[in-house]
Write a protein that holds these residues in place. Structure first.
Motif, PDB file in Angstrom:
ATOM      1  N   ARG A 173       1.981   9.808  -5.472  1.00  0.00           N
ATOM      2  CA  ARG A 173       2.336  11.054  -5.414  1.00  0.00           C
ATOM      3  C   ARG A 173       3.249  11.472  -6.381  1.00  0.00           C
ATOM      4  O   ARG A 173       3.395  12.586  -6.636  1.00  0.00           O
ATOM      5  CB  ARG A 173       3.281  10.907  -3.805  1.00  0.00           C
ATOM      6  CG  ARG A 173       2.092  11.169  -2.695  1.00  0.00           C
ATOM      7  CD  ARG A 173       2.884  12.093  -1.498  1.00  0.00           C
ATOM      8  NE  ARG A 173       1.868  12.062  -0.529  1.00  0.00           N
ATOM      9  CZ  ARG A 173       2.448  11.578   0.810  1.00  0.00           C
ATOM     10  NH1 ARG A 173       3.592  10.978   0.945  1.00  0.00           N
ATOM     11  NH2 ARG A 173       1.589  11.772   1.654  1.00  0.00           N
ATOM     12  N   LEU A 174       4.182  10.564  -6.809  1.00  0.00           N
ATOM     13  CA  LEU A 174       4.999  10.976  -7.700  1.00  0.00           C
ATOM     14  C   LEU A 174       4.077  11.441  -9.117  1.00  0.00           C
ATOM     15  O   LEU A 174       4.583  12.370  -9.987  1.00  0.00           O
ATOM     16  CB  LEU A 174       5.802   9.633  -8.406  1.00  0.00           C
ATOM     17  CG  LEU A 174       7.112   9.900  -9.322  1.00  0.00           C
ATOM     18  CD1 LEU A 174       7.898  11.104  -8.875  1.00  0.00           C
ATOM     19  CD2 LEU A 174       7.887   8.594  -9.568  1.00  0.00           C
ATOM     20  N   ILE A 175       3.107  10.517  -9.390  1.00  0.00           N
ATOM     21  CA  ILE A 175       2.280  11.158 -10.565  1.00  0.00           C
ATOM     22  C   ILE A 175       1.860  12.455 -10.363  1.00  0.00           C
ATOM     23  O   ILE A 175       1.805  13.246 -11.116  1.00  0.00           O
ATOM     24  CB  ILE A 175       1.233   9.974 -10.908  1.00  0.00           C
ATOM     25  CG1 ILE A 175       1.602   8.695 -11.231  1.00  0.00           C
ATOM     26  CG2 ILE A 175       0.107  10.530 -11.672  1.00  0.00           C
ATOM     27  CD1 ILE A 175       0.824   7.625 -11.299  1.00  0.00           C
ATOM     28  N   HIS A 176       1.327  12.834  -9.151  1.00  0.00           N
ATOM     29  CA  HIS A 176       0.848  13.988  -8.800  1.00  0.00           C
ATOM     30  C   HIS A 176       1.831  15.192  -8.898  1.00  0.00           C
ATOM     31  O   HIS A 176       1.545  16.349  -9.432  1.00  0.00           O
ATOM     32  CB  HIS A 176       0.278  14.248  -7.273  1.00  0.00           C
ATOM     33  CG  HIS A 176      -1.127  13.545  -7.236  1.00  0.00           C
ATOM     34  ND1 HIS A 176      -2.422  14.136  -7.629  1.00  0.00           N
ATOM     35  CD2 HIS A 176      -1.359  12.463  -6.531  1.00  0.00           C
ATOM     36  CE1 HIS A 176      -3.215  13.537  -7.356  1.00  0.00           C
ATOM     37  NE2 HIS A 176      -2.847  12.295  -6.620  1.00  0.00           N
ATOM     38  N   LEU A 177       3.091  14.627  -8.428  1.00  0.00           N
ATOM     39  CA  LEU A 177       4.164  15.675  -8.516  1.00  0.00           C
ATOM     40  C   LEU A 177       4.618  16.097 -10.132  1.00  0.00           C
ATOM     41  O   LEU A 177       4.826  17.323 -10.490  1.00  0.00           O
ATOM     42  CB  LEU A 177       5.376  15.024  -7.864  1.00  0.00           C
ATOM     43  CG  LEU A 177       6.713  15.890  -8.067  1.00  0.00           C
ATOM     44  CD1 LEU A 177       6.454  17.370  -7.322  1.00  0.00           C
ATOM     45  CD2 LEU A 177       8.112  15.236  -7.474  1.00  0.00           C
ATOM     46  N   VAL A 178       4.683  15.158 -10.812  1.00  0.00           N
ATOM     47  CA  VAL A 178       4.637  15.168 -12.405  1.00  0.00           C
ATOM     48  C   VAL A 178       3.592  16.017 -12.973  1.00  0.00           C
ATOM     49  O   VAL A 178       3.784  16.946 -13.639  1.00  0.00           O
ATOM     50  CB  VAL A 178       4.948  13.930 -13.207  1.00  0.00           C
ATOM     51  CG1 VAL A 178       4.806  14.039 -14.740  1.00  0.00           C
ATOM     52  CG2 VAL A 178       5.939  13.332 -12.783  1.00  0.00           C
ATOM     53  N   ASN A 179       2.380  15.983 -12.541  1.00  0.00           N
ATOM     54  CA  ASN A 179       1.348  16.698 -12.872  1.00  0.00           C
ATOM     55  C   ASN A 179       1.500  17.970 -12.430  1.00  0.00           C
ATOM     56  O   ASN A 179       0.867  19.095 -13.229  1.00  0.00           O
ATOM     57  CB  ASN A 179       0.037  16.072 -12.737  1.00  0.00           C
ATOM     58  CG  ASN A 179      -0.289  14.825 -13.506  1.00  0.00           C
ATOM     59  OD1 ASN A 179      -0.046  14.711 -14.587  1.00  0.00           O
ATOM     60  ND2 ASN A 179      -0.978  13.723 -12.851  1.00  0.00           N
ATOM     61  N   ASP A 180       1.720  18.387 -11.281  1.00  0.00           N
ATOM     62  CA  ASP A 180       1.928  19.412 -10.737  1.00  0.00           C
ATOM     63  C   ASP A 180       2.943  20.298 -11.550  1.00  0.00           C
ATOM     64  O   ASP A 180       2.823  21.416 -11.829  1.00  0.00           O
ATOM     65  CB  ASP A 180       2.276  19.748  -9.300  1.00  0.00           C
ATOM     66  CG  ASP A 180       1.285  19.239  -8.171  1.00  0.00           C
ATOM     67  OD1 ASP A 180       0.231  19.198  -8.802  1.00  0.00           O
ATOM     68  OD2 ASP A 180       1.621  18.731  -7.155  1.00  0.00           O
ATOM     69  N   MET A 207       0.586  -1.282  -0.145  1.00  0.00           N
ATOM     70  CA  MET A 207      -0.081  -0.114   0.078  1.00  0.00           C
ATOM     71  C   MET A 207       0.911   1.320  -0.031  1.00  0.00           C
ATOM     72  O   MET A 207       0.506   2.316  -0.529  1.00  0.00           O
ATOM     73  CB  MET A 207      -0.901   0.152   1.258  1.00  0.00           C
ATOM     74  CG  MET A 207      -2.010   0.810   1.317  1.00  0.00           C
ATOM     75  SD  MET A 207      -2.850   0.686  -0.406  1.00  0.00           S
ATOM     76  CE  MET A 207      -4.507   1.422   0.397  1.00  0.00           C
ATOM     77  N   ARG A 208       1.995   1.177   0.458  1.00  0.00           N
ATOM     78  CA  ARG A 208       2.844   2.394   0.852  1.00  0.00           C
ATOM     79  C   ARG A 208       3.309   2.688  -0.522  1.00  0.00           C
ATOM     80  O   ARG A 208       3.643   3.757  -1.049  1.00  0.00           O
ATOM     81  CB  ARG A 208       4.016   2.094   1.916  1.00  0.00           C
ATOM     82  CG  ARG A 208       4.679   3.409   2.019  1.00  0.00           C
ATOM     83  CD  ARG A 208       5.541   3.209   3.337  1.00  0.00           C
ATOM     84  NE  ARG A 208       4.836   2.983   4.488  1.00  0.00           N
ATOM     85  CZ  ARG A 208       5.373   2.496   5.714  1.00  0.00           C
ATOM     86  NH1 ARG A 208       6.876   2.300   5.590  1.00  0.00           N
ATOM     87  NH2 ARG A 208       5.073   2.234   6.611  1.00  0.00           N
ATOM     88  N   LEU A 209       3.766   1.518  -1.200  1.00  0.00           N
ATOM     89  CA  LEU A 209       4.480   1.678  -2.653  1.00  0.00           C
ATOM     90  C   LEU A 209       3.343   2.416  -3.739  1.00  0.00           C
ATOM     91  O   LEU A 209       3.884   3.418  -4.365  1.00  0.00           O
ATOM     92  CB  LEU A 209       4.724   0.551  -3.187  1.00  0.00           C
ATOM     93  CG  LEU A 209       5.546   0.349  -4.692  1.00  0.00           C
ATOM     94  CD1 LEU A 209       6.793   1.392  -4.503  1.00  0.00           C
ATOM     95  CD2 LEU A 209       5.866  -0.954  -4.804  1.00  0.00           C
ATOM     96  N   TYR A 210       2.161   2.010  -3.543  1.00  0.00           N
ATOM     97  CA  TYR A 210       1.019   2.430  -4.561  1.00  0.00           C
ATOM     98  C   TYR A 210       0.783   4.201  -4.024  1.00  0.00           C
ATOM     99  O   TYR A 210       1.010   4.889  -4.947  1.00  0.00           O
ATOM    100  CB  TYR A 210      -0.212   1.883  -3.971  1.00  0.00           C
ATOM    101  CG  TYR A 210      -1.125   2.489  -4.587  1.00  0.00           C
ATOM    102  CD1 TYR A 210      -1.718   2.306  -6.061  1.00  0.00           C
ATOM    103  CD2 TYR A 210      -2.322   3.146  -4.009  1.00  0.00           C
ATOM    104  CE1 TYR A 210      -2.755   3.009  -6.800  1.00  0.00           C
ATOM    105  CE2 TYR A 210      -3.329   3.823  -4.656  1.00  0.00           C
ATOM    106  CZ  TYR A 210      -3.573   3.644  -6.047  1.00  0.00           C
ATOM    107  OH  TYR A 210      -4.556   4.066  -6.704  1.00  0.00           O
ATOM    108  N   ARG A 211       0.734   4.444  -2.837  1.00  0.00           N
ATOM    109  CA  ARG A 211       0.765   5.934  -2.378  1.00  0.00           C
ATOM    110  C   ARG A 211       2.006   6.554  -2.975  1.00  0.00           C
ATOM    111  O   ARG A 211       1.839   7.870  -3.311  1.00  0.00           O
ATOM    112  CB  ARG A 211       0.530   5.944  -0.848  1.00  0.00           C
ATOM    113  CG  ARG A 211      -0.747   5.481  -0.545  1.00  0.00           C
ATOM    114  CD  ARG A 211      -1.168   5.685   1.102  1.00  0.00           C
ATOM    115  NE  ARG A 211      -2.396   5.280   1.556  1.00  0.00           N
ATOM    116  CZ  ARG A 211      -2.715   4.868   2.747  1.00  0.00           C
ATOM    117  NH1 ARG A 211      -1.731   4.909   3.781  1.00  0.00           N
ATOM    118  NH2 ARG A 211      -3.898   4.268   2.833  1.00  0.00           N
ATOM    119  N   SER A 212       3.053   6.060  -2.710  1.00  0.00           N
ATOM    120  CA  SER A 212       4.333   6.700  -3.226  1.00  0.00           C
ATOM    121  C   SER A 212       4.194   7.129  -4.801  1.00  0.00           C
ATOM    122  O   SER A 212       4.374   8.174  -4.995  1.00  0.00           O
ATOM    123  CB  SER A 212       5.492   6.285  -2.788  1.00  0.00           C
ATOM    124  OG  SER A 212       5.680   6.200  -1.551  1.00  0.00           O
ATOM    125  N   SER A 213       3.654   6.026  -5.575  1.00  0.00           N
ATOM    126  CA  SER A 213       3.811   6.387  -6.686  1.00  0.00           C
ATOM    127  C   SER A 213       2.747   7.222  -7.258  1.00  0.00           C
ATOM    128  O   SER A 213       2.815   7.878  -8.136  1.00  0.00           O
ATOM    129  CB  SER A 213       3.280   4.860  -7.521  1.00  0.00           C
ATOM    130  OG  SER A 213       2.131   4.237  -7.290  1.00  0.00           O
TER     131      SER A 213
END
Length: 108
Positions: A9-16, A1-7
């Motif tokens: 967040r990374l997607i959100h960062l790229v979108n940001d 679950m932690r890996l999923y949330r981290s990924s």
């Protein structure tokens, strides 16, 4: 679950980062809709609850029982902004709690 949330967040960062680029070029698209701020706050608090728990701090969402009026906003951008604030609050809080409060202006 932690890996999923981290990924996620990374997607959100790229979108940001892409969003910042669009803002700089004056080409930002808003998807305005009817938003329940209390629902957004509770959702963000639920998402970050495990991080707060790991740090030993309390994370709370406080909304009035009678609710607050719905607002017109871009839900994804608003949610990302609140997520960023809560993430930073958890990161820089060593003890105690992080409280996410929603209130109507003038209600104290």
């Amino acid at each position: 679950m932690r890996l999923y949330r981290s990924s996620e967040r990374l997607i959100h960062l790229v979108n940001d980062l892409l969003g910042v680029s669009r803002i700089q070029r004056g080409r930002i698209d808003l998807e305005l809709g009817d938003v329940d701020l209390c629902k957004v706050a509770r959702s963000v608090v639920d998402e970050f609850s495990w991080e707060a728990e790991e740090k030993g701090i309390e994370l709370l969402a406080d909304c009035p029982e009678r609710g607050v009026p719905r607002v017109t906003a871009d839900l994804p951008k608003l949610r990302d902004s609140i997520m960023n604030l809560v993430d930073n609050a958890i990161r820089y809080t060593d003890k105690g709690s992080v409280d996410v409060s929603v209130a109507k202006e003038g209600d104290d």
